[in-house]
Design an enzyme around this catalytic site. Structure first.
Site, PDB file in Angstrom:
ATOM      1  CB  SER A   1     -21.621  -5.822 -27.055  1.00 59.71           C
ATOM      2  OG  SER A   1     -20.483  -6.519 -26.557  1.00 59.71           O
ATOM      3  N   GLY A   2     -21.355  -8.747 -28.707  1.00 59.28           N
ATOM      4  CA  GLY A   2     -20.424  -9.401 -29.623  1.00 59.28           C
ATOM      5  C   GLY A   2     -19.011  -9.421 -29.061  1.00 59.28           C
ATOM      6  N   GLY A   3     -18.777  -8.706 -27.949  1.00 58.26           N
ATOM      7  CA  GLY A   3     -17.477  -8.749 -27.268  1.00 58.26           C
ATOM      8  C   GLY A   3     -17.334 -10.066 -26.498  1.00 58.26           C
ATOM      9  CB  VAL A   4     -14.377 -11.642 -24.858  1.00 53.84           C
ATOM     10  CG1 VAL A   4     -14.097 -12.951 -24.138  1.00 53.84           C
ATOM     11  CG2 VAL A   4     -13.452 -11.482 -26.025  1.00 53.84           C
ATOM     12  CG  ASP A   5     -16.120  -9.457 -20.722  1.00 48.64           C
ATOM     13  OD1 ASP A   5     -15.227 -10.286 -20.957  1.00 48.64           O
ATOM     14  OD2 ASP A   5     -15.914  -8.335 -20.254  1.00 48.64           O
ATOM     15  CB  SER A   6     -21.864  -9.513 -23.691  1.00 51.73           C
ATOM     16  OG  SER A   6     -21.424  -9.232 -25.000  1.00 51.73           O
TER      17      SER A   6
ATOM     18  CD  GLU B   1       2.558  -8.620  -5.318  1.00 53.76           C
ATOM     19  OE1 GLU B   1       3.302  -9.401  -4.693  1.00 53.76           O
ATOM     20  OE2 GLU B   1       2.355  -7.445  -4.942  1.00 53.76           O
TER      21      GLU B   1
ATOM     22  CB  CYS C   1       5.284  -4.346   0.257  1.00 55.56           C
ATOM     23  SG  CYS C   1       6.146  -2.795  -0.025  1.00 55.56           S
ATOM     24  CE1 TYR C   2       1.144   1.058   5.418  1.00 55.66           C
ATOM     25  CE2 TYR C   2      -0.324  -0.784   5.876  1.00 55.66           C
ATOM     26  CZ  TYR C   2       0.088   0.507   6.135  1.00 55.66           C
ATOM     27  OH  TYR C   2      -0.536   1.236   7.107  1.00 55.66           O
TER      28      TYR C   2
ATOM     29  CE  LYS D   1     -11.869  -8.634 -21.549  1.00 50.64           C
ATOM     30  NZ  LYS D   1     -13.075  -7.901 -21.854  1.00 50.64           N
TER      31      LYS D   1
ATOM     32  N   GLY E   1       0.838  -1.195   0.000  1.00 53.63           N
ATOM     33  CA  GLY E   1       0.000   0.000   0.000  1.00 53.63           C
ATOM     34  C   GLY E   1       0.870   1.240   0.000  1.00 53.63           C
TER      35      GLY E   1
ATOM     36  CG  HIS F   1       5.673  -6.007  -4.497  1.00 56.00           C
ATOM     37  ND1 HIS F   1       4.407  -5.800  -3.985  1.00 56.00           N
ATOM     38  CD2 HIS F   1       6.399  -4.940  -4.125  1.00 56.00           C
ATOM     39  CE1 HIS F   1       4.372  -4.653  -3.348  1.00 56.00           C
ATOM     40  NE2 HIS F   1       5.573  -4.107  -3.410  1.00 56.00           N
TER      41      HIS F   1
END
Ligand code: XMP
Length: 510
Positions: A222-227, A170, A81-82, A366, A54, A168
């Site tokens: 919408s034709g996007g990946v998610d929807s 990660e 870290c923090y 995502k 942080g 870190h």
């Protein structure tokens, strides 16, 4: 889900990355603000807790802290870290402001046998980014590694199962960071690898069936990946009870509505209802030049067309992702909410109170949605589509939007994209598109003096859209696109390439 890892967020830019790494190791993880109450933490029965980094200093008055009883609750804790400095400070150690900030690569100098660093090599590269450091550990802790400059890089109190790292793990620059996290998850917390997209699909399908069988379910696509992935999942679970609604706002790319409808209906077998609202959007945008006003108008018109047009349904399924969920509950408190997501407009809030909103992806990042898409057989060309902003071409026709300008932009954009696909560059960039500038420039076409329009091409590389670099497209690709645009789009006589990074520029021009 008990047995998960809870990440208490102190506002680090890397917090979501911690959650993703833990999940990549097959363990479910969730992020909570550091203020999350102790009794709620205990009720969730986590297998372990990670305290994130942080921007604050633990030495400053009013610095973020946790309830001290957390350290005696018997749950393994890893402070990063923090988080490490907080463990030291709250348990009787000492944290000092360093004379200079340590930022960048360092190497681990192993000091003693360690459960957390088991299998990590001496001299392993790690990523540091901190101002304060731990000068003295709390009683019970032993130093297990130092960094190149002698600072305490890792420590542990094995009896209390409290672990700490200044670096870190990660971040990919910490070469063996994933091993450190795996040691914490499996050797320390005894976590089980139950988080996989295959399990996720099975569980969500079962839940959707239990909740919605025999009901009328709608969703926006919408034709996007998610929807698209969401629509495929819902249809797989519920069959014909699901109707996907595709709104054409008139701000789509060349022939996009035809292609999207074809993909959804013919290739994926979805039941799609098509709403052509392009005239309404264009009328609402008439004469509007300010970018923010354009966005607001488009958002409001979409709500009118989509949410207010909904009828005869029991449930609305939405593709809200985990980052949207976290962003609506920020570390700094509710007053700091940066944006109200369009998935939370008033119409949706009303449905939510009635228990009629379902968000199957609310826990997914995502990249996890992409894995779900692959499992569900969503074709690669849909999976690899570049992101496209909700306000569409309206933020790429600079200034007032008209049907004529949209037509010019659509053609130029389609030519650029086809050249990128032909040269193999489409899949190498995060996003690429054309922008129609609100200026005219002089040129010579044939023997005539021309006074034509200017198109800017933009292509960027990025991993998440938050920062981006311009793509260094080969001159031949740029030439091919520019020449074809000038030849085929009559109104355009000049093409320029945007060489700016984000920051300072944004990816879109408006
Ligand atoms: P910027 O322009 O902010 O864009 O650097 C970052 C990413 O977000 C997309 N973008 C949007 N997406 N609604 C969206 O759904 C919007 O209003 C919007 N504005 C920008 C942009 O295309 C890029 O991928």
């Amino acid at each position: 889900m008990n047995g998960k890892i809870l990440i208490l967020d102190f506002g680090s830019q890397y917090t979501q990355l911690i959650a993703r790494r833990v999940r990549e190791l097959g363990v479910f993880s969730e992020i909570r603000p550091y203020r999350y109450e102790l009794k709620k933490i205990l009720a969730e029965e986590p297998a372990g807790i990670i305290l994130s980094g942080g921007p604050a200093s633990t030495t400053a008055p009013g610095a973020p802290r946790v309830d001290k009883r957390l350290f005696a609750a018997g749950i393994p804790i890893l402070g990063i870290c923090y988080g490490m400095q907080l463990l030291a400070r709250m348990l009787g150690g000492r944290v000092v402001r360093s004379a200079q900030r340590e930022y960048g690569m360092s190497r681990l100098r192993l000091q003693a046998a360690s459960t957390l660093l088991e299998g990590v090599s001496d001299g392993s590269t790690v990523w540091m980014s901190h101002g304060d450091s731990v000068a003295a550990l709390a009683p019970g802790f032993a130093i297990t590694a130092r960094s190149d400059d002698g600072a305490i890089a890792a420590a542990e109190d094995r009896a209390r199962r409290l672990f700490a790292v200044q670096f870190h793990p990660e971040v990919v620059h910490s070469r063996e960071g994933k091993k450190v996290l795996a040691n914490f998850l499996f050797a320390v917390c005894g976590a089980r690898r139950t988080w996989s997209m295959k399990n996720f699909v099975a569980e969500e399908t079962a839940q959707l069936r239990e909740r919605c069988r025999g009901k009328r379910v709608v969703l926006g696509v919408s034709g996007g990946v998610d929807s698209t992935t969401l629509a495929v999942l819902a249809q797989k679970a519920l069959g014909n009870g699901v109707t996907s609604i595709f709104v054409n706002n008139g701000l789509l790319r060349l022939d996009e509505e035809t292609e999207v409808l074809h993909s959804l209906r013919r290739r994926l077998g979805l039941k799609v209802s098509y709403v052509d609202a392009s005239r309404r959007f264009l009328a609402a945008l008439k004469g509007v030049t300010a970018p923010e006003r354009k966005r607001k108008i488009i958002g409001r018109t979409f709500i009118d067309v989509f949410y207010r047009g909904l009828k005869d349904f029991d449930f609305l399924v939405q593709g809200t992702l985990y980052p949207d969920v976290i962003e609506s509950n920020p570390v700094q408190g509710p007053s700091q909410t940066i944006k109200t997501h369009h998935n939370r407009v008033r119409e949706v809030q009303r449905l939510e109170r009635q228990g009629r909103i379902i968000e199957p992806f609310r826990f997914l990042f995502k990249d996890e949605v992409r894995q779900v898409a692959r499992l569900l057989g969503v074709p690669a060309d849909i999976l690899q589509r570049h992101p496209f902003p909700g306000p569409g071409l309206a933020v790429r026709v600079l200034g007032a939007v008209t049907a004529a300008k949209l037509a010019v932009l659509k053609q130029a954009d389609a030519i650029f994209i086809s050249e990128l696909k032909r040269s193999g560059w489409y899949d190498k960039v995060w996003q690429a598109f054309a922008v129609l500038l609100p200026v005219r420039s002089v040129g010579v076409m044939g023997d005539e003096r021309a006074y034509g329009q200017v198109v800017a091409l933009r292509a960027v590389t990025s991993s998440d859209g938050m920062t981006a670099d311009r793509a260094d497209l080969p001159p031949q690709v740029l030439d091919a696109a520019a020449n074809r645009i000038i030849r085929q789009v009559r109104q355009v006589n000049r093409v320029v390439y945007d060489v700016t990074s984000k920051p300072p520029a944004t990816i879109e021009w408006e």
